[in-house]
Design an enzyme around this catalytic site. Structure first.
Site, short mmCIF file in Angstrom:
data_model
loop_
_atom_site.label_atom_id
_atom_site.label_comp_id
_atom_site.label_asym_id
_atom_site.label_seq_id
_atom_site.Cartn_x
_atom_site.Cartn_y
_atom_site.Cartn_z
N GLU A 122 0.82 -1.21 0.00
CA GLU A 122 0.00 0.00 0.00
C GLU A 122 0.85 1.27 0.00
O GLU A 122 0.62 2.19 0.78
CB GLU A 122 -0.96 -0.01 1.20
N ASP A 161 -8.39 -9.05 4.04
CA ASP A 161 -8.16 -7.93 4.94
C ASP A 161 -9.20 -7.82 6.04
O ASP A 161 -10.08 -6.96 5.97
CB ASP A 161 -8.13 -6.63 4.11
N GLU A 205 -12.56 -2.20 12.29
CA GLU A 205 -12.56 -1.42 11.05
C GLU A 205 -13.66 -1.87 10.09
O GLU A 205 -14.31 -1.06 9.45
CB GLU A 205 -11.18 -1.56 10.37
#
Ligand code: BDP
Length: 731
Positions: free
Chosen positions: A320, A394, A422
């Site tokens: 990323e 993820d 998240e």
């Protein structure tokens, strides 16, 4: 230890006027005092069961904590604080040795314990302990013994847990040692106190005021961690600021390390791979360049000169946008080894993350970590652990286990779980992660035939690795209740407990936590434990049933966004993952598609390869099936999908009602906090349901199954919702 928020005169005046002026105001809106959640599971309130309390009192009239180390002092303080609270009276300061009823110590610091020649200690290592009734100089006493002071501290917390959960200590006989070496929290905390994916306020590290100002919270953080066996903390975000390695910040980290040391907690730091260029003035960060190597060696020396027990580095590299060895044509092993060499002589480790994927690779995202890392097995130094997220994508509400587990026998693989929610509703959805963690840990990889669970891979027992570890991305912030939601404190708790012993069940840990945090009342314990046990599946249903994944809104990841498309990268969009079309839905990762199943060992590979044999919860993860596909309930895929969304949302309403039935049985302030959050969760569950069903219906063109109400709102309305300031975003 701060105990409660205190009655403040100003609150009283405001309250008085409010009450007289507004007759309709309900009492329930105001709480002068109450359990705000700060004390976590270490409340130590006086036991209400008088018989039990008296029984304990009789057995604990005098306590001897041996040793003079800072850790022994911590044990002494914790015991006296806890027993004063639980039993409602202070312990006598001094009594003759002959009268002691509880003795805590090690053979080194206690002649009484040395005399016992406890054979079991030989197998308990540096952190294990035993607790048992034992004759000492002719008198039966309770002994908490360990090889080290830290072991004795862990034993003390275990003993206190017995009292907090009101178990008998008459015949106590416990031997316990952790199954994993490194049990670490990962804080994704930035130096400006923003917490990436944090939903409980700011970072608890006040970098600006450190090293001089040492908050009480740091000590309570250490106590909480020690009470569940967490022995390491990575202070800063994996998207690391290179400044963390400058003398100014190292001094601050050292102050925290000094506070944590007596609690058995080591400090680790996330480092940016390009630090030699960014703060060292070098022209390169190539791991094979001797100047770069020297820079890291000097840096390690500098760190150890002020943090002698520094744990090591955590690294996100070539992921990323983060720099890494790949920028210089080097492999992950070459990068990790260079850092490992710098740390080795000081006893430090490198935790190198396997969370890598790149658009240019032209390989399906879920397959990339495996393709990149498996060939490197055997190439890492022995103080490197490769840290692997639990699933191949993820931290989704449900993922199959990552196929890397079992695939790298020569490399210690560290588990990375995400404790912060998240992808499961931030800090307003009550989702207990014990069941998710257990599902992953108990999954059988079949790497060495049946019985090769993920847990055995990561605890090092399957392949006899020399070191083992587990990490959890923390959900902790400056909110008074630490985690933004009382129930979510249980996720910090269960992470620590499973890191210590992955054979414990999610239910028994939930039960413990409820007793210590909310109440020992039988109805509360049974009701809340059941609620927690169901909570994750409920969330899977209203967010991503049947193997759907990565369909949240973009960037902040708040709320549904199955329509997200056309971003910089395909594998950041939702449409890439669900592949809904008029003919069906799901990602074909079977042999007829991208063949991700080939990364698993048989029979998992074969089981996952066909829609007929795959566990239904992973159906759409691995298969693209038609809307009319017959699911195991007998319903078509479309009907089943809609039913699950509806069931999930309805279950949140039921959960809210269940919670409401406990009013009066739980501290009013705790009760109200959870009640308000459940209200938000309910709204958001219906939002997920309506938005997803309407969106998928635009492909299936099928009616809502009979008996179910129409979704409220229109797809356009949901698609227009924007949340530019949703918390926790990456920067
Ligand atoms: C993703 C998060 C991002 C993290 C990344 C990681 O959205 O903020 O930086 O994981 O783990 O899920 O590195």
């Amino acid at each position: 230890m701060q105990i409660k928020h205190f009655f403040r005169p100003i609150t009283f005046i405001v309250y008085f006027f409010a009450l007289t002026l507004t007759a309709s105001l309900s009492w329930a809106q105001f709480y002068f005092a109450g359990e705000d959640g700060y004390r976590l599971w270490l409340k130590y309130d006086e036991l209400q069961d008088q018989t039990r309390k008296k029984h304990y009192q009789k057995q604990l009239q005098s306590v001897l904590v041996e040793g003079q180390s800072p850790t022994s002092e911590v044990i002494r303080q914790e015991l006296s604080y806890a027993l004063r609270g639980l039993l409602g009276k202070a312990l006598p300061n001094k009594t003759s040795i002959a009268n002691h009823q509880l003795i805590v110590g090690t053979p080194q610091n206690s002649s009484l314990i040395a005399e016992l020649q406890l054979a079991e200690l030989a197998d308990l290592g540096k952190e294990g302990y035993l607790i048992r009734k034992q004759k000492v100089r002719g008198k039966t006493v309770t002994v908490i013994a360990a090889n080290t002071d830290i072991g004795a501290l862990y034993g003390t917390f275990h003993f206190l847990r017995l009292l907090q959960t009101q178990q008998s200590i008459d015949q106590v006989s416990i031997v316990s040692a952790p199954k994993m070496d490194l049990r670490v929290l990962n804080h994704w905390d930035n130096l400006d106190r923003h917490v990436e994916r944090g939903y409980a306020g700011q970072s608890i590290w006040d970098w600006h005021k450190l090293p001089d100002y040492q908050e009480q919270r740091y000590y309570d953080y250490a106590r909480a961690n020690a009470s569940i066996g967490i022995n390491g903390t990575v202070l800063n975000n994996v998207n690391a600021d290179p400044l963390i390695l400058t003398p100014q910040y190292l001094e601050k980290a050292a102050a925290l390390a000094d506070i944590f040391r007596p609690y058995g907690i080591k400090v680790y730091l996330s480092v940016k791979f390009s630090s030699p260029q960014l703060i060292g003035g070098l022209k390169t960060s190539d791991p094979l360049n001797p100047e770069v190597q020297r820079w890291w060696q000097e840096k390690a020396k500098e760190i150890y000169s002020i943090i002698p027990d520094f744990g090591g580095f955590l690294v996100k590299a070539n992921s990323e946008g983060q720099p890494g060895p790949g920028d210089f044509g080097r492999s992950h092993a070459e990068g990790a080894n260079m850092l490992a060499d710098a740390l080795a002589s000081h006893g430090g480790v490198v935790m190198w993350r396997a969370f890598v994927y790149a658009n240019e690779k032209n390989e399906e995202r879920s397959k990339q970590a495996y393709s990149e890392f498996k060939p490197l097995d055997g190439q890492f130094r022995n103080n490197v652990l490769v840290q692997v997220k639990n699933g191949p994508i993820d931290f989704q509400p449900r993922e199959p286990f990552s196929p890397l587990f079992g695939a790298m026998p020569k490399t210690p693989l560290m588990m990375e779980f995400q404790i912060t929610l998240e992808y499961l509703g931030f800090s307003t959805h009550a989702v207990y992660l014990g069941t998710l963690f257990k599902e992953v840990l108990d999954s059988d990889t079949y790497a060495k035939g049946a019985g090769s669970s993920v847990a055995k891979v990561i605890d090092g027992s399957l392949f006899n690795n020399n070191i083992s570890g587990i990490a959890g991305v923390a959900n902790i912030g400056t909110d008074r209740n630490w985690t933004g939601h009382i129930i979510l404190q249980s996720n910090w708790y269960v992470f620590g407990r499973l890191a210590w012993d992955h054979q414990l069940s999610a239910r028994e840990i939930a039960d413990e936590w409820v007793r210590m945090t909310l109440s020992n009342d039988a109805e509360v314990v049974a009701t809340v434990t059941d609620m927690m046990m169901d909570s994750r599946e409920i969330t899977v249903n209203y967010m991503t049933p049947l193997g759907l994944h990565h369909i949240m809104d973009e960037g902040h990841h708040y709320g549904p966004g199955p329509w997200i498309k056309d971003l910089g990268r395909d594998d950041w969009t939702s449409v890439y993952y669900h592949r809904a079309s008029p003919s069906g839905i799901g990602f074909d990762r079977s042999p007829s598609g991208v063949n991700a199943v080939e990364q698993y060992f048989p029979p998992v590979r074969d089981l996952y390869a066909s829609p007929e044999t795959i566990p239904e919860e992973f159906l759409l993860w691995f298969h693209h099936v038609s809307w009319d596909y017959k699911t195991r309930s007998g319903r078509t895929l479309w009907d089943e999908l809609v039913h699950r969304y509806y069931q999930g949302a309805a279950d949140v309403t039921a959960m809210k009602n269940t919670w409401n039935s406990l009013q009066g049985k739980i501290d009013p302030y705790q009760f109200r906090q959870v009640q308000m959050a459940l209200g938000i969760q309910e709204k958001e569950a219906y939002w997920w349901r309506n938005a997803c069903v309407l969106y998928f219906q635009s492909f299936s063109k099928k009616p809502i199954p009979t008996g179910l109400e129409k979704p409220q709102g229109t797809l356009e309305e949901y698609m227009k919702l924007k949340f530019p300031h949703a918390p926790g975003q990456g920067k």
